[in-house]
Every structure is written in structure tokens, then in C-alpha cells.
Design an enzyme around this catalytic site. Structure first.
Site, mmCIF file in Angstrom:
data_model
loop_
_atom_site.group_PDB
_atom_site.id
_atom_site.type_symbol
_atom_site.label_atom_id
_atom_site.label_comp_id
_atom_site.label_asym_id
_atom_site.label_seq_id
_atom_site.Cartn_x
_atom_site.Cartn_y
_atom_site.Cartn_z
ATOM 1 N N CYS A 2 7.098 1.756 13.329
ATOM 2 C CA CYS A 2 7.481 0.724 14.293
ATOM 3 C C CYS A 2 6.537 0.705 15.494
ATOM 4 C CB CYS A 2 8.880 0.988 14.807
ATOM 5 S SG CYS A 2 10.109 1.009 13.519
ATOM 6 N N ARG A 31 -0.361 0.556 12.039
ATOM 7 C CA ARG A 31 0.656 1.617 12.059
ATOM 8 C C ARG A 31 1.548 1.557 10.825
ATOM 9 N NH1 ARG A 31 1.997 3.377 17.575
ATOM 10 N NH2 ARG A 31 4.120 3.705 16.914
ATOM 11 N N TRP A 89 9.303 -0.700 10.768
ATOM 12 C CA TRP A 89 9.205 0.044 9.510
ATOM 13 C C TRP A 89 10.626 0.483 9.207
ATOM 14 C CZ3 TRP A 89 9.929 5.242 7.949
ATOM 15 C CH2 TRP A 89 9.335 5.570 6.730
ATOM 16 N N ASN A 114 11.944 1.777 18.765
ATOM 17 C CA ASN A 114 11.270 2.701 17.833
ATOM 18 C C ASN A 114 12.085 3.990 17.825
ATOM 19 O OD1 ASN A 114 9.197 0.874 17.819
ATOM 20 N ND2 ASN A 114 7.679 2.228 18.757
ATOM 21 N N GLY A 115 12.198 4.625 16.657
ATOM 22 C CA GLY A 115 12.919 5.898 16.592
ATOM 23 C C GLY A 115 14.183 5.764 15.757
ATOM 24 N N GLU A 535 -4.495 17.715 -2.001
ATOM 25 C CA GLU A 535 -4.948 16.504 -1.315
ATOM 26 C C GLU A 535 -5.382 15.427 -2.322
ATOM 27 O OE1 GLU A 535 -4.679 15.257 1.450
ATOM 28 O OE2 GLU A 535 -6.276 13.802 1.717
ATOM 29 N N LYS A 539 -3.634 11.810 -2.428
ATOM 30 C CA LYS A 539 -4.406 10.582 -2.271
ATOM 31 C C LYS A 539 -4.129 9.623 -3.430
ATOM 32 C CE LYS A 539 -5.454 10.564 0.851
ATOM 33 N NZ LYS A 539 -5.520 11.185 2.171
ATOM 34 N N GLU A 542 -0.475 8.204 -3.178
ATOM 35 C CA GLU A 542 -0.113 7.316 -2.079
ATOM 36 C C GLU A 542 -0.730 5.935 -2.206
ATOM 37 O OE1 GLU A 542 -1.089 8.119 2.158
ATOM 38 O OE2 GLU A 542 -2.793 9.255 1.432
ATOM 39 N N HIS A 558 2.947 29.313 -14.831
ATOM 40 C CA HIS A 558 4.304 29.650 -14.391
ATOM 41 C C HIS A 558 5.227 28.443 -14.414
ATOM 42 C CE1 HIS A 558 3.003 33.667 -13.446
ATOM 43 N NE2 HIS A 558 1.963 33.148 -12.792
ATOM 44 N N LYS A 656 0.853 4.361 8.990
ATOM 45 C CA LYS A 656 -0.286 5.152 9.463
ATOM 46 C C LYS A 656 0.163 6.196 10.471
ATOM 47 C CE LYS A 656 -4.609 6.200 9.761
ATOM 48 N NZ LYS A 656 -5.082 7.012 8.617
#
Ligand code: AGP
Length: 661
Positions: A2, A31, A89, A114-115, A535, A539, A542, A558, A656
Site C-alpha cells: 500500500c 511498491r 495491496w 497502510n498497515g 535464491e 526467483k 516468484e 534426507h 516491492k
């Protein structure tokens, strides 16, 4: 995630408020969000008008143009006294037009938030009991009603906002407008918010770049602050304790260059290509043309903390966490100092008896990641000394830590972090060297060797980027086996749909074509390349939405090895050095079960790996090898996503800047 923006123009009618808000929302698109909206207060006691869409800012602009909102896109610019805008968002409630912010409440009030409000259920029940009707499924709507109730009770905006904020639990940055008032009132707790000023116009924003250089100076509100921005007056700030507070204004630098594709189709591709320059910039202060590490660039206070620390404790999320995991190998080997890499969202709730006496390093590209900020604060409470490694120097994390090493990678727009990752690794290697030097565990010979390799890093990264063509081919093969060109072995006993579409009782993937999807891609590595395997998998997941799993090569047997069959592509990271033979043996375990190996090997890796697909890279030396191996993995993910037609720079569901817990 947001984003908030708001403006109170200095004079009536002089500013295209709606146009400014829409452009500001476009500047904070990076964002990540899924709906957007604006609301304005008309002059001369006018009401509040709202416009919102599910989807992108371009759609909101189109709607504004079509409806002649605020005079946007031609015509007379409406006389607007104040306006707020938001990119949302979704967390509570789907990303619909109705759930988009600004959110209206009776009495002509509108808020953006936001939050996350943790006690929204409780508050909703109370407000309903007092006759308030809810229009949205959001947690944020309770703020709008509480604020409107405060106004109705005859309070001024500041008092109404302080009273609303006092009832909220959780994290918030909020800005509000109300009918007949040429002002914005805002508040924050646990979520960043700043106030800007430029030629008499006042601004509020969750992120300085959204203001696009319109503000000449900005101040960051402290936790618990409320602020009143009123036309023709100075911003009035009140602290959590209810006192008038003076916060420090900072001049803003030249407006950050607007993100520019520079001829590339995607920011991610551009940012992958920029890695040689980014790595050079990250190390410029520490590595000269000749000589060893320039420790003076750390600054005296940080050097003391590096020398005195009993351990190094790194907190980070996502890709930044993978950089932290790699750094652990460096710090422990070079400095002989215990080092832990922690997922910030877990660390913040852990006891961690080892925090005191540690140097806690918070690693974050954005510097705004809520979990990392909270993890650093938790470590500080336990007596840790803090250091931030950030790409955005003027970020909450950098300010909270009080000490920061900049990555200097330049603005990263693509949601998938690429150049920031290699810049983080570069800075973390410099830090590990610095700690080792301060603690006296670094021999002149080792220092000279690593610094000489770092000098070559930009050139080596250019070399690894040349594997682009090979990665494109590998991506094509991986995508084709993911998208179902493989016949189900008859003995697997899986029924097929017998050619008929839509037959019940069978997974839709198996219907109609006697084919099966492969369910993932494996990435394996050892030592400093194990985090890189994680990573590479992150990548790929996502941006291409293909399931992938990173695994420590020795850990395969294992459990994960059970996944391997003839349909499983496995990317093997094979640097030279002591672990080369071990990695080769793990690759052989995959090959023996029919797995398809794609091996990224160092030129000097002498271990024999029997695979049809091997790409070689000159990785300099074992210390910088994980940095040099990164770009081909990023390119592999990029091309897989491109072939699948995914939205590369804005992958679904992701943001982001992850500013909620
Ligand atoms: C990286 O590709 C991701 N988008 C994500 O994991 C990211 O690294 C994470 O959210 C942390 O962000 P930060 O570095 O800005 O703190």
C-alpha cells in the site's frame, strides 16, 4: 505494498490536485498493489468526492479522464482544497473497487490506510452497536468511522484523529480529509509516513519518491505522531504524548530520476544487466586500484563495533535473507566469529539470548520491510549494536539503526530483486573482511587475494551475463516440461480423462491429453552456494509461478530425493574448491534416478559431473563465486517467466516494499 499520498495546495485553484495525486500514485506503483483511488475536498465548503478502481493506476487515470474528475486530462481544473490517494495491496477483503481506498464514512470523511488493524473485528462490533454501517470488508474502515465520530463530536481534525488512533491496535499510517476542511490530518504507528513542503504546498506520503521532487524538504513522522497540514500554515505535529513536536526537516536531493526502461522490455532485465556497475559502486569506497581493504570507509564508530562484537547476527527477509545466509559463511570463515542469519519475521518473536554483545546487521533493499525493521528493534532492546545495509539510504531502517552501509545499486523497480542481491553480497563480503581485519584474523595474503578478486568482480559479472543464450534455452526446456509434454507412464496407474474435457473426478491438469505436469524444479548447492540454490528457486517461483525448491545438496537424500524422477529438472551449482566432488556425487544421485541435470559449473571445477547440460562460468575465486553465479539464475527465471507470458516486473500477489507484517 500500500502507498499513501496527499496534498494541500497553497492557494485555491492554483494546482491540478487530482492530476498531482494520479501522477504521484503512478510514481509509487513499483511498491506493488491491486487497486487504487483518490478523494478530494472541493473548495468553498464543498463535499468529498471519491474515485477508485480495481486494477492499475492507468485505469484510474482513464476513469478520471472519462468522468472529468478534477479537470484531469483537460478542461478547467477544479478548485480543490485537499486530496488524498492510495494504492492498495489487499489484505482484508478482495481487491475490488469497493474495498479500494480512500474509504468513506458518514459525515463526509475519507481515509487512506497502510498497515493492519489487529482489533478491527472488535471495533467493527462496537461501531455497529452505535449504528455505523460498513460498506467494505477492510480492516481500515473502522478508522474512517472512528475519525468521523470524532468530528461529529465537535472535535477538530487533530483531536478526532488522535482519538481514533488511540483505539487502534496494530500498525498504521493513515491520512484523512473531511468535508469543508482544506486540510489533511495524518497519524502513524509502526508504518512509515512523511510530511513534505514545497512553495507553501504541503504533502503527505508513505514514500518520498511518490512526491516526484515536488517537496523541497521532508520530515519523517516519529512513531505515535499525528500531523495537521492546513493551507497557508506550517505543518503542526503532535507527539504520542500529546505535545507539540519539532521533527527534523531534511532537504530533498534532486528528484530521483524517474524509473526508465532505457530500451529494455522489463525492469528486471535492465537491472540484471546493471549488475557489473552496481557491484563496482557498492565497493567503490572500500576497494581502490591498488592496496588492501580501505577500512576507513566503515567509519570509526562502526569499526569499533566490528572489533568488539562477540557475534554477528543478521536479520532479513526473502532475497536479502539469502544474502545474509551467504554472509554467514564469510564471517565465520574469515573472522572466526559466530554468525547467524535470521528470517526477520521469526526473529522478532524469538527470545535470542545471544543478541546482547552482537553486531546485528539488518539487510534490506528497500529499508522499509516491516519484519526487518521490527527484528532490528527487538535486537536493539536486547542490547545489540545495529547496522543497516540498505539500498535506500533515506529509509526507515537506516534511520532506526542509526548506522548504515549503502549498497549503491541504484533504484530497483522490478519486484524480483536482482542487482540489489549482488550488491548486498558485495557489501556483506566487505563487512566480513572488515570484521576479520579488525579482529586480527585476516592474513595479508588472504586480504590481498580477496580484494584482487573483488576488483575483477564487475568483469566477472559481465562474463556470467554472457550465459544469457544458454539460460534462455534451459528456460525453454524447463517450461516445456512444466507445462505438460510428458506422457504418464501406464504403470503409474493414473487415470486420464480419456480425451474428454471437463470429466469429473480427475485433476484438471490430467484431463484430455494423457499428459502430466512436472511439479517443480530443484536447485542444489553446497556451502556459499546453498543460499544461492534457495535464491535460484525463489526467483523462478516468484516470477514464473513454477514451483521450485532449493536444497542443500547433501540434504537431498534426507527427503527431497523422493521427488526426483525422469520429469524433474535439477539445477546444480558446482563451483570449484573443496566441496566440488561432494556436489558432483549429489548430482549423480539425481542422475541415477533419471533426473534431468542442468549444471552451472565454475571453469575451474574439476569434478566430473555426467550431465548433458553444463554451462561454465569464470567465478574468480571461491569467495566471490556466489556473487558471480547469481546472474545466470536470474536470467533463467526471467526467460521462464517470459516464455510463460507472466507479468515479470509485477508478479501476482507480490509487492516491492513489504510494509505489513
Ligand atoms: C525478492 O525477489 C523478493 N521480491 C523479496 O523476497 C524481497 O527480497 C524481500 O521482500 C525483502 O525485501 P527488502 O530487501 O526490501 O527488505
Amino acid at each position: 505494498m500500500c502507498g499513501i499520498v496527499g496534498v494541500v495546495p497553497s492557494g485555491v485553484g492554483g494546482m491540478d490536485v487530482a492530476g498531482f495525486l494520479l501522477e504521484a500514485l503512478a510514481l509509487q506503483e513499483y511498491r506493488g498493489y491491486d487497486s487504487a483511488g483518490i478523494a478530494v475536498v472541493d473548495c468553498d465548503g464543498g463535499g468529498v468526492r471519491r474515485l477508485a478502481v480495481s486494477g492499475r493506476v492507468a485505469k484510474l487515470k482513464e476513469a478520471a479522464r472519462a468522468g472529468g474528475f478534477g479537470g484531469f486530462g483537460g478542461g478547467t481544473v477544479d478548485a480543490i482544497a485537499a486530496g488524498i490517494g492510495h494504492t492498495r495491496w489487499a489484505t482484508h477483503g478482495a481487491p475490488t473497487e469497493r474495498n479500494a481506498h480512500p474509504i468513506l464514512a458518514g459525515g463526509g470523511a475519507a481515509i487512506v490506510h497502510n498497515g493492519i488493524i489487529e482489533n478491527h473485528d472488535e471495533l467493527r462490533a462496537e461501531l455497529r452497536g452505535r449504528g455505523r454501517r460498513f460498506r467494505t470488508q477492510t480492516d481500515s474502515e473502522v478508522i474512517a468511522h472512528l475519525f468521523a465520530e470524532g468530528l461529529r463530536a465537535g472535535g477538530d481534525s487533530l483531536r478526532a484523529m488522535r482519538s481514533a488512533a488511540g483505539k487502534l491496535r496494530g500498525a498504521f499510517a493513515v491520512a484523512a480529509i473531511a468535508r469543508g476542511r482544506g486540510e489533511i490530518v495524518c497519524a502513524r504507528r509502526g508504518s512509515p509516513l512523511l510530511v513534505g513542503e514545497g512553495e507553501g504546498t504541503l504533502f503527505v506520503s508513505s514514500d518520498a519518491p511518490a512526491l516526484g521532487g515536488a517537496a523541497k524538504r521532508v520530515l519523517h513522522l516519529a512513531d505515535g505522531d499525528c500531523a495537521l497540514l492546513r493551507a497557508g500554515e506550517k505543518a503542526r505535529i503532535v507527539s504520542a504524548g500529546g505535545r507539540r513536536a519539532g521533527r527534523q526537516w531534511r532537504q530533498t536531493g534532486a528528484a530521483r530520476a524517474a524509473a526508465n526502461l532505457g530500451g529494455y522490455r522489463h525492469f528486471m532485465k535492465k537491472e540484471i544487466a546493471e549488475q557489473p556497475q552496481a557491484a563496482a559502486a557498492a565497493m567503490a569506497d572500500f576497494v581502490g586500484r591498488t592496496g588492501g581493504l580501505r577500512t576507513g570507509a566503515f567509519g570509526g564508530e562502526l569499526l569499533r563495533a566490528m572489533r568488539d562484537c562477540r557475534s554477528v547476527n543478521i536479520v532479513a527477509c526473502g532475497t536479502s535473507y539469502h544474502a545474509a545466509m551467504t554472509a554467514r559463511y564469510w564471517v565465520e570463515t574469515l573472522a572466526g566469529t559466530p554468525c547467524r542469519a535470521n528470517v526477520a519475521s521469526e526473529y522478532r518473536y524469538r527470545a535470542d539470548p545471544g543478541a546482547g554483545g552482537s553486531l546485528t546487521v539488518a539487510v534490506s533493499q528497500s529499508g522499509e520491510t516491516a519484519d526487518t525493521i521490527a527484528a532490528a528493534a527487538a535486537a536493539k532492546e536486547k542490547g545489540a549494536r545495529l547496522l543497516a545495509i540498505v539500498n535506500e539510504s533515506d529509509s526507515t531502517l537506516a534511520r532506526d539503526c542509526g548506522r548504515a552501509l549503502p549498497m549503491r545499486a541504484g533504484m530497483e523497480v522490478g519486484v524480483a530483486s536482482t542487482k540489489a542481491f549482488t550488491a548486498q553480497l558485495t557489501v556483506l563480503l566487505l563487512l566480513a573482511l572488515g570484521i576479520a581485519k579488525e579482529k586480527g584474523t585476516l592474513s595479508a595474503r588472504v586480504e590481498k587475494g580477496i580484494v584482487a578478486s573483488l576488483r575483477r568482480l564487475p568483469e566477472l559479472l559481465r562474463g556470467s551475463l554472457l550465459l544469457e543464450g544458454v539460460m534462455r534455452k534451459w528456460a525453454g526446456e524447463i517450461v516445456s516440461c512444466h507445462s505438460g509434454s510428458l506422457v504418464i507412464p501406464a504403470k503409474a496407474g493414473i487415470q486420464t480423462g480419456g480425451g474428454g474435457k471437463g470429466k469429473a473426478g480427475l485433476d484438471s491438469r490430467f484431463r484430455g491429453n494423457d499428459k502430466v505436469f512436472n511439479d517443480g524444479v530443484l536447485f542444489i548447492g553446497r556451502g556459499g552456494h546453498y543460499p544461492l540454490a534457495l535464491e535460484g528457486a525463489l526467483k523462478l517461483k516468484e516470477i514464473s509461478y513454477i514451483h521450485a525448491e532449493g536444497c542443500a545438496a547433501g540434504e537431498l537424500k534426507h527427503g527431497t530425493l523422493a521427488l526426483v524422477d525422469a520429469h524433474m529438472p535439477a539445477v546444480v551449482l558446482a563451483p570449484g574448491g573443496a566441496l566440488a566432488e561432494k556436489t558432483a556425487a549429489n548430482a549423480a544421485e539425481i542422475a541415477a534416478r533419471g533426473g534431468r541435470l542442468y549444471v552451472l559449473a565454475a571453469e575451474n571445477c574439476g569434478a566430473r559431473i555426467a550431465a548433458r547440460k553444463i554451462a561454465r562460468v569464470d567465478d574468480g575465486c571461491e569467495w566471490i563465486s556466489p556473487i558471480v553465479f547469481a546472474p545466470p539464475l536470474q536470467l533463467l527465471a526471467y526467460y521462464a517467466a517470459k516464455i510463460r507470458g507472466a507479468d515479470i516486473d509485477k508478479p501476482r500477489n507480490l509487492a516491492k516494499s513489504v510494509t505489513v507484517e
